[in-house]
Design a protein around this motif. Structure first.
Motif, PDB file in Angstrom:
ATOM      1  N   TYR A 119      69.136 -50.111  31.405  1.00  0.00           N
ATOM      2  CA  TYR A 119      69.769 -51.326  30.886  1.00  0.00           C
ATOM      3  C   TYR A 119      70.248 -52.243  32.006  1.00  0.00           C
ATOM      4  CZ  TYR A 119      69.477 -48.662  26.613  1.00  0.00           C
ATOM      5  OH  TYR A 119      68.988 -47.943  25.566  1.00  0.00           O
ATOM      6  N   HIS A 120      70.304 -53.526  31.687  1.00  0.00           N
ATOM      7  CA  HIS A 120      70.779 -54.529  32.642  1.00  0.00           C
ATOM      8  C   HIS A 120      71.850 -55.329  31.940  1.00  0.00           C
ATOM      9  CE1 HIS A 120      66.878 -53.595  34.387  1.00  0.00           C
ATOM     10  NE2 HIS A 120      66.384 -53.841  33.188  1.00  0.00           N
TER      11      HIS A 120
ATOM     12  N   GLY B 259      74.022 -58.472  36.020  1.00  0.00           N
ATOM     13  CA  GLY B 259      72.886 -58.032  36.824  1.00  0.00           C
ATOM     14  C   GLY B 259      72.959 -56.571  37.230  1.00  0.00           C
ATOM     15  N   ASN B 260      73.963 -55.830  36.736  1.00  0.00           N
ATOM     16  CA  ASN B 260      74.024 -54.391  37.046  1.00  0.00           C
ATOM     17  C   ASN B 260      72.964 -53.637  36.244  1.00  0.00           C
ATOM     18  OD1 ASN B 260      77.561 -54.705  36.440  1.00  0.00           O
ATOM     19  ND2 ASN B 260      76.534 -54.925  38.424  1.00  0.00           N
ATOM     20  N   ASN B 261      72.301 -52.702  36.885  1.00  0.00           N
ATOM     21  CA  ASN B 261      71.482 -51.733  36.149  1.00  0.00           C
ATOM     22  C   ASN B 261      72.386 -50.583  35.755  1.00  0.00           C
ATOM     23  OD1 ASN B 261      69.090 -53.136  36.445  1.00  0.00           O
ATOM     24  ND2 ASN B 261      68.709 -52.225  38.465  1.00  0.00           N
TER      25      ASN B 261
ATOM     26  N   TRP C 270      76.129 -46.697  36.922  1.00  0.00           N
ATOM     27  CA  TRP C 270      75.453 -47.947  37.277  1.00  0.00           C
ATOM     28  C   TRP C 270      74.939 -47.837  38.705  1.00  0.00           C
ATOM     29  CZ3 TRP C 270      80.413 -47.839  39.121  1.00  0.00           C
ATOM     30  CH2 TRP C 270      80.749 -48.653  40.214  1.00  0.00           C
TER      31      TRP C 270
END
Lengths: 274, 400
Positions: A56-57, A61-63, A167
């Motif tokens: 997920y993003h 902009g964090n994965n 994350w």
């Protein structure tokens, strides 16, 4: 003697009979009630959450990946067309949802629901009032949601939600985050204040409850919403933990209160077993 | 008059029915009561769980608990009355150590337990894990043993390895199961169920005790298991200084209080896994970042098959933790200082680490020396001296 006995006898018999008849009467003039069941879903951009995968993003902009979501819903109401509220679940007013425990994903409300058409429902995300006092829940799994007194003032209470996952941080390391919401503590010029952080959520959606039928509502948590609107929530800014960071919790709460939940579908079960 | 006299008969009939119903209810009791054991009441402790893990077919009774205490402490449970071949639960589960062996155990150096020596295992087979304490088990619904293998969800019956048939009562569902398993397991009592039953029934004292507890003098493994399980459920811990502090019967010292506040803060964060409740455990399973390679055969993964449970074990209760060194399922830490150092700066990242170990990337929660001392002071306030000295949980004086 015989007369006396008979008179008493009559009275003895009549009183319970009258009581029975009068208590039955109003029920019969109303349509039989129905019942309500809520099924909980956890979605990311409209699809069922896939756990334990860095897929997920968020808006910052964090994965990220999600390990588990544990939360409380309470004080549920149905809202009529005139905006009137029908209070539900007087006995079972708080429900715990845990993505690790299948059985918590369905909530069969204990109430008789007046048959009719409704315009939506309202509920509290988290717990308020006496339900959020330490010791209110004595048993697991609910008791394991305890929010320490040291962090939540005199009353402590419970986590409203634990959303745990990982994350990719700025060094591209998979790093744990604990997005936990509950009572916030704010120190301000020598005084300590506590912010409750629960919120009420209203979903507009036509809901029909028919006599002797169970209406089943699919209620979804839209997980991405905790992190995007109106506040862009960045794990690189807030880090792994936020229970002692009211600013971060407030941003999350404001986001969640804005699109965090939706009714996905409503269906009716044929048999009412009650 | 016709109506009223009819009514009169009706009334008489109703009264008669009432009497019959009531009398038959009452009538049964006095006769049966004579042989009925007395229900055992657990203390009603404010804030403790209400939902007790007591199977419907094994209600706790005073007589059952007492019989269980005898068996728990009777070395002849291993099937022999020879002093060299005696072993029982209490051989390993020692009251003064909160029912663990203890690191200073003369028979088990370092607290590493072993089964009875036999031809196959002349030194006694090592128990795969270090010990767990025995208290507040009646409040746990989330599985027993380090990996939760014994639980309501376990459908398995019997054990081929131990030659135990796949039939009731040889299940893995509750504390009762631990008794037959333990008697058979070479790394525990290393005995034999049949021999054990024959031994117990040959001791004069026991058949009358079985009669008092279960109605007839018959001795069998089902009843032995039930009695010991009742005794285990009777062991409750609620009188540590911390408990008395919560009940406003005691005050914590400055250091204990600072440690308490650390324990329940997000900076040190012990409460998410070891419980914000007064049991000081969640009874949940976590990988707490001790290793990066996992090859132990008895972790939580073998129970759930969920890769997230690789290297995960129960987060045990921290009550009485002072008494139960060495620490962790593999006994790797010899004292509480080592445990605290580990959480402070010894964490190891792996893909299986639980996200509640949120400081794993920094290697730990980074406590100062002062904070470590304070945290330890709080952990020491979790010892329940009353429980470990309670005669109700002690060895009966008339046992060999």
């Amino acid at each position: 003697m015989r007369q006396l006995l008979s008179k008493h006898t009559l009275i003895f018999l009549l009183v319970p009979i009258l009581a029975l008849v009068s208590s039955c009467d109003p029920e019969e003039s109303k349509p039989a009630p129905g019942s309500l069941e809520i099924n909980f879903n956890h979605l990311e951009n409209n699809d069922e959450v896939v756990f334990d995968e860095m897929r997920y993003h968020n808006a910052a902009g964090n994965n990220y990946e999600i390990t588990e979501i544990q939360w409380f819903i309470s004080d549920l109401y149905l809202i009529t067309g005139d905006g009137e509220r029908v209070a539900l679940s007087e006995e079972d007013f708080a429900h715990y949802i845990d993505t690790n425990i299948e059985s918590t994903l369905t909530w069969q409300l204990p109430d008789d629901i007046p048959a009719g058409n409704y315009a939506g429902l309202a509920f509290t995300f988290g717990l308020k009032g006496e339900k959020n006092l330490q010791g209110y829940f004595t048993d697991a799994p609910e008791a394991n949601m305890a929010w320490p007194i040291t962090l939540g003032g005199q009353n402590g209470g419970y986590h409203y939600m634990k959303l745990n996952g990982f994350w990719m941080n700025e060094q591209q390391q998979r790093t744990p985050f604990n997005f936990h919401l509950g009572v916030g503590k704010v120190e301000d010029a020598g005084t300590t204040n506590f912010v409750q952080n629960w919120f009420e959520y209203i979903v507009s959606s036509p809901i029909t409850v028919r006599s002797n039928r169970t209406t089943s509502i699919e209620l979804a948590m839209n997980v991405e919403e905790w992190f995007q609107n109106p506040n862009i929530y960045d794990h690189n800014v807030h880090g792994a933990m936020i229970m002692q960071n009211q600013e971060a919790m407030a941003a999350g709460v404001e986001n969640g209160a804005n699109g965090g939940f939706s009714v996905v579908s409503i269906s009716e079960k044929n048999e009412n077993n009650q | 008059m016709k109506i009223t006299s009819d009514l009169k008969y009706l009334i008489i009939a109703v009264i008669a029915v009432f009497l019959v119903v009531n009398l038959s209810g009452c009538g049964e009791n006095p006769t049966e009561m004579q042989n009925q054991p007395t229900p055992y009441e657990l203390p009603d402790i404010p804030g403790f769980p209400k939902n007790l893990n007591i199977p419907a077919d094994n209600p706790m009774t005073v007589e059952g608990v007492e019989l269980g205490r005898y068996l728990f402490y009777d070395g002849r449970l291993a099937g022999s009355s020879h002093p060299d071949s005696m072993m029982t639960c209490a051989t390993c589960h020692v009251q003064k150590n909160a029912f663990e062996a203890g690191i200073d155990n003369p028979r088990f150096p370092g607290g590493k337990t072993r089964g009875l020596p036999s031809a196959e295992y002349p030194e006694g087979k090592e128990t795969p894990h270090y010990m767990l304490p025995l208290f507040n088990l009646v409040y746990n619904h989330n599985g027993y043993l380090w990996n939760g293998w014994v639980s309501e969800e376990n459908q398995k019956l019997g054990s081929e390895a131990y030659g135990v048939p796949a039939e009731e009562p040889f299940n893995f569902r509750n504390l009762e199961s631990l008794v037959w398993m333990t008697i058979e397991a070479p790394h525990e009592v290393n005995g034999d169920i049949e021999k054990s039953v024959r031994m117990i029934e040959s001791i004069d004292k026991y058949p009358p005790m079985f009669e008092k507890a279960f109605g007839t003098p018959e001795v069998n493994i089902d009843r032995m298991s039930k009695a010991i399980a009742q005794f285990l459920r009777s062991i409750v811990s609620y009188n540590s200084k911390f408990h008395r502090y919560l009940r406003q019967e005691a005050t914590l010292s400055e250091a204990e209080l600072r440690g308490h506040n650390l324990f329940f803060s997000e900076e040190a964060d012990c409460f998410h896994c070891h419980g914000g409740s007064i049991l000081m455990t969640t009874n949940e399973y976590f990988n707490n970042a001790k290793d990066s390679v996992f090859n132990e055969e008895r972790d939580r993964f073998v129970v759930t098959g969920d890769p997230l449970d690789i290297g995960a074990y129960k987060a045990p209760s921290l009550l009485n933790i002072e008494l139960t060194a060495p620490y962790m399922h593999d006994g790797r830490f010899k004292n509480l200082d080592e445990v605290i150092d580990f959480y402070s700066e010894g964490l190891v990242y792996s893909e299986y680490v639980h996200p509640l170990m949120k400081n794993v990337r920094e290697g730990g929660v980074q406590l100062s020396d002062q904070e470590k001392e304070d945290l330890k002071a709080f952990l020491l306030a979790l010892t329940d001296h009353q429980m470990v000295n309670d005669p109700a949980y002690s060895k009966p004086s008339d046992l060999p």
